[in-house]
Write a protein that holds these residues in place. Structure first.
Motif, PDB file in Angstrom:
ATOM      1  N   ILE A  73       0.833  -1.211   0.000  1.00  0.00           N
ATOM      2  CA  ILE A  73       0.000   0.000   0.000  1.00  0.00           C
ATOM      3  C   ILE A  73       0.866   1.259   0.000  1.00  0.00           C
ATOM      4  CG2 ILE A  73      -2.117  -0.970   0.971  1.00  0.00           C
ATOM      5  CD1 ILE A  73      -1.228   0.186   3.712  1.00  0.00           C
ATOM      6  N   LEU A  74       2.060   1.183   0.575  1.00  0.00           N
ATOM      7  CA  LEU A  74       2.956   2.345   0.562  1.00  0.00           C
ATOM      8  C   LEU A  74       3.423   2.632  -0.855  1.00  0.00           C
ATOM      9  CD1 LEU A  74       4.578   4.582   1.889  1.00  0.00           C
ATOM     10  CD2 LEU A  74       6.349   2.898   2.459  1.00  0.00           C
ATOM     11  N   ASP A  75       3.831   1.596  -1.582  1.00  0.00           N
ATOM     12  CA  ASP A  75       4.246   1.787  -2.979  1.00  0.00           C
ATOM     13  C   ASP A  75       3.103   2.362  -3.805  1.00  0.00           C
ATOM     14  OD1 ASP A  75       6.776   0.914  -2.502  1.00  0.00           O
ATOM     15  OD2 ASP A  75       6.547  -1.045  -3.450  1.00  0.00           O
ATOM     16  N   LYS A  76       1.908   1.831  -3.594  1.00  0.00           N
ATOM     17  CA  LYS A  76       0.756   2.325  -4.360  1.00  0.00           C
ATOM     18  C   LYS A  76       0.477   3.796  -4.044  1.00  0.00           C
ATOM     19  CE  LYS A  76      -1.896  -1.293  -3.306  1.00  0.00           C
ATOM     20  NZ  LYS A  76      -3.048  -2.235  -3.252  1.00  0.00           N
ATOM     21  N   ALA A  77       0.573   4.154  -2.759  1.00  0.00           N
ATOM     22  CA  ALA A  77       0.314   5.546  -2.360  1.00  0.00           C
ATOM     23  C   ALA A  77       1.347   6.488  -2.981  1.00  0.00           C
ATOM     24  CB  ALA A  77       0.332   5.666  -0.841  1.00  0.00           C
ATOM     25  N   MET A  78       2.617   6.102  -2.905  1.00  0.00           N
ATOM     26  CA  MET A  78       3.669   6.956  -3.464  1.00  0.00           C
ATOM     27  C   MET A  78       3.540   7.061  -4.976  1.00  0.00           C
ATOM     28  SD  MET A  78       7.129   6.452  -1.178  1.00  0.00           S
ATOM     29  CE  MET A  78       7.357   4.697  -1.392  1.00  0.00           C
ATOM     30  N   ASN A  79       3.227   5.951  -5.621  1.00  0.00           N
ATOM     31  CA  ASN A  79       3.095   5.972  -7.079  1.00  0.00           C
ATOM     32  C   ASN A  79       1.898   6.801  -7.539  1.00  0.00           C
ATOM     33  OD1 ASN A  79       5.364   4.470  -7.810  1.00  0.00           O
ATOM     34  ND2 ASN A  79       4.307   2.522  -7.510  1.00  0.00           N
ATOM     35  N   LEU A  80       0.781   6.694  -6.827  1.00  0.00           N
ATOM     36  CA  LEU A  80      -0.397   7.509  -7.191  1.00  0.00           C
ATOM     37  C   LEU A  80      -0.061   8.996  -7.091  1.00  0.00           C
ATOM     38  CD1 LEU A  80      -3.291   5.517  -5.473  1.00  0.00           C
ATOM     39  CD2 LEU A  80      -3.070   5.957  -7.939  1.00  0.00           C
ATOM     40  N   ALA A  81       0.632   9.385  -6.031  1.00  0.00           N
ATOM     41  CA  ALA A  81       1.016  10.792  -5.860  1.00  0.00           C
ATOM     42  C   ALA A  81       1.936  11.232  -6.985  1.00  0.00           C
ATOM     43  CB  ALA A  81       1.692  10.990  -4.506  1.00  0.00           C
ATOM     44  N   TYR A  82       2.908  10.389  -7.309  1.00  0.00           N
ATOM     45  CA  TYR A  82       3.903  10.749  -8.325  1.00  0.00           C
ATOM     46  C   TYR A  82       3.264  10.889  -9.706  1.00  0.00           C
ATOM     47  CZ  TYR A  82       8.193  10.685 -11.053  1.00  0.00           C
ATOM     48  OH  TYR A  82       9.207  11.003 -11.928  1.00  0.00           O
ATOM     49  N   PHE A  83       2.405   9.951 -10.065  1.00  0.00           N
ATOM     50  CA  PHE A  83       1.786  10.022 -11.395  1.00  0.00           C
ATOM     51  C   PHE A  83       0.750  11.146 -11.477  1.00  0.00           C
ATOM     52  CE2 PHE A  83       3.797   5.921 -11.793  1.00  0.00           C
ATOM     53  CZ  PHE A  83       4.242   5.955 -13.108  1.00  0.00           C
ATOM     54  N   GLU A  84       0.135  11.467 -10.346  1.00  0.00           N
ATOM     55  CA  GLU A  84      -0.743  12.643 -10.331  1.00  0.00           C
ATOM     56  C   GLU A  84       0.076  13.899 -10.600  1.00  0.00           C
ATOM     57  OE1 GLU A  84      -4.542  14.571  -9.874  1.00  0.00           O
ATOM     58  OE2 GLU A  84      -3.931  12.503 -10.280  1.00  0.00           O
ATOM     59  N   LEU A  85       1.279  13.943 -10.059  1.00  0.00           N
ATOM     60  CA  LEU A  85       2.172  15.073 -10.330  1.00  0.00           C
ATOM     61  C   LEU A  85       2.570  15.105 -11.807  1.00  0.00           C
ATOM     62  CD1 LEU A  85       3.968  17.422  -9.190  1.00  0.00           C
ATOM     63  CD2 LEU A  85       5.796  15.717  -9.013  1.00  0.00           C
ATOM     64  N   LEU A  86       2.805  13.933 -12.377  1.00  0.00           N
ATOM     65  CA  LEU A  86       3.176  13.873 -13.800  1.00  0.00           C
ATOM     66  C   LEU A  86       2.055  14.375 -14.709  1.00  0.00           C
ATOM     67  CD1 LEU A  86       5.037  10.441 -14.211  1.00  0.00           C
ATOM     68  CD2 LEU A  86       6.019  12.725 -14.128  1.00  0.00           C
TER      69      LEU A  86
END
Length: 411
Positions: free
Chosen positions: A356-369
């Motif tokens: 869930i940590l990887d998913k949370a960080m990835n969602l934030a990062y791709f939202e930034l992209l």
């Protein structure tokens, strides 16, 4: 596929929610759209300094870690040239504690001279220990300004020099905070055993009243196209000779990023990769060799680094690397080799979706992209890369005039 819901508070804070009922845990991840590239050339290392300052306590919570430990939580953060990311993992039943902690330091970080001096000393000591007093520790302090002449990627996340941190004033620090650590410059992701409506209430309760702040507009000079090879040779107190070759490549949002990533895997992922098999095992020229890319939001770098064995001259080592790059340019990669690296990337990404940590960080990062939906398109972006794209990208990327070479010669 990672499912999520999105909403935005009136102050501009974007919130993404991923419900995962398979775990009793929850993650609160907050990404600030600020990194070392947002600093000025005379005041570098501030984004990294703030990573430390943010754990120094806020006005209402003098000790950040203590209340978190009491509810079974853990927290950490990282800073890059592009972003600063903070995350808290804790039992989902105690999620509100994470909202309380993160919102208070966004609203009212505790600025006091003692905390500032303490963290400046911590960062200065880190600078000395990791970057100045370790063999090859200064590689990024040398390689970045060699490869970049205009773009702020020319300094490392730690900063250009220690004095920038040592001389940072309270006024400097407050100005940097008010400019970047605002709701509209942040993306909040909640993942785990949570409910959308409950998260909406908590987000409104704890973050809704924080002033939006002024919108930060980024003005960054693009890096001019490199027109000739660059080279720096250093005699240093290092165990063995070492070689770094950097090539300018496309930005993280481009299709070419995926092609470059696959090229790096073809060259050096695992014992059957080209550089390891041919230059370490078969020819015995290197003790170790790696290819990787930085994944920068703006135009980034593709790196090859290796340690030639004592009997290998630097000239021979470089020639051997360039021969392998030439092979990628001239001969199309075979389907089985391309499929192998694609399968490895796909399995790595599927495995990451279990956390869930990887998913949370990835969602934030791709939202930034640009859009968190892009996370669910990542595997397809890799699988769609053709052998022709590999060859054409290699031809564009691995040009002598596009290279910056840093050599360490052992004293």
């Amino acid at each position: 596929m990672v499912k999520y819901e999105r909403f935005t508070l009136n102050n501009g804070l974007k919130v993404l929610v991923h419900e995962d009922k398979s775990t009793p845990m929850a993650v609160l991840n907050i990404l600030y759209d600020v990194g070392a590239r947002d600093e000025t050339p005379d005041k570098t290392g501030f984004a990294h300094l703030f990573e430390h300052l943010m754990f120094g306590g806020s006005v209402n919570i003098p000790q950040f870690d203590l209340p978190l430990q009491r509810v079974g939580g853990e927290s950490n953060a990282f800073t890059s040239n592009d972003i600063t990311n903070y995350y808290i993992t804790l039992p989902a039943i105690n999620l509100e504690t994470a909202f309380w902690l993160e919102s208070d330091r966004m609203l009212s970080l505790a600025f006091n001279e003692k905390s500032l001096e303490t963290q400046k000393q911590v960062v200065s000591e880190e600078f000395k220990q990791r970057y100045l007093n370790q063999p090859y520790g200064d590689v990024w302090l040398r390689l970045r300004p060699l490869a970049y002449k205009e773009h702020p990627y020319k300094w490392a996340t730690i900063g250009k020099e220690i004095s920038h941190i040592e001389l940072a004033s309270m006024q400097d620090v407050k100005a940097f905070f008010s400019k970047h650590y605002t709701p509209q410059n942040a993306i909040l992701v909640i993942a785990g055993d949570v409910e959308l409506d409950a998260v909406k209430s908590l987000a409104e309760k704890w973050f809704g009243s924080i002033p939006a702040g002024n919108k930060y507009i980024r003005h960054i000079l693009p890096e001019p196209k490199q027109s000739e090879p660059r080279r720096e040779v250093i005699k240093a107190n290092v165990p063995v000779n070492s070689l770094y070759i950097a090539f300018h490549m496309n930005d993280r949002r481009s299709k070419a990023y995926y092609t470059c990533d696959l090229i790096s895997d073809i060259l050096s992922r695992g014992n059957s990769s080209r550089l390891f098999r041919r230059l370490v095992k078969e020819r015995g020229l290197f003790s170790e060799i790696n290819a990787y890319l930085l994944g920068s939001l703006d135009n980034g770098l593709f790196l090859i680094e290796g340690k030639p064995l004592p009997g290998t001259t630097m000239e021979l080592a470089e020639q051997a690397i360039w021969e392998q790059l030439g092979d990628l340019q001239q001969v199309p990669v075979l389907n089985y080799e391309l499929e192998k690296v694609k399968n490895k990337i796909e399995s790595t990404m599927v495995f990451a979706e279990m956390s869930i940590l990887d998913k949370a960080m990835n969602l934030a990062y791709f939202e930034l992209l640009g859009n968190a939906d892009m996370l669910n398109e990542e595997i397809a972006n890799y699988l769609n890369v053709s052998a022709k794209a590999i060859q054409e990208t290699a031809q564009q990327l691995f040009q002598l005039e596009n290279s910056s070479t840093l050599v360490y010669l052992a004293d």
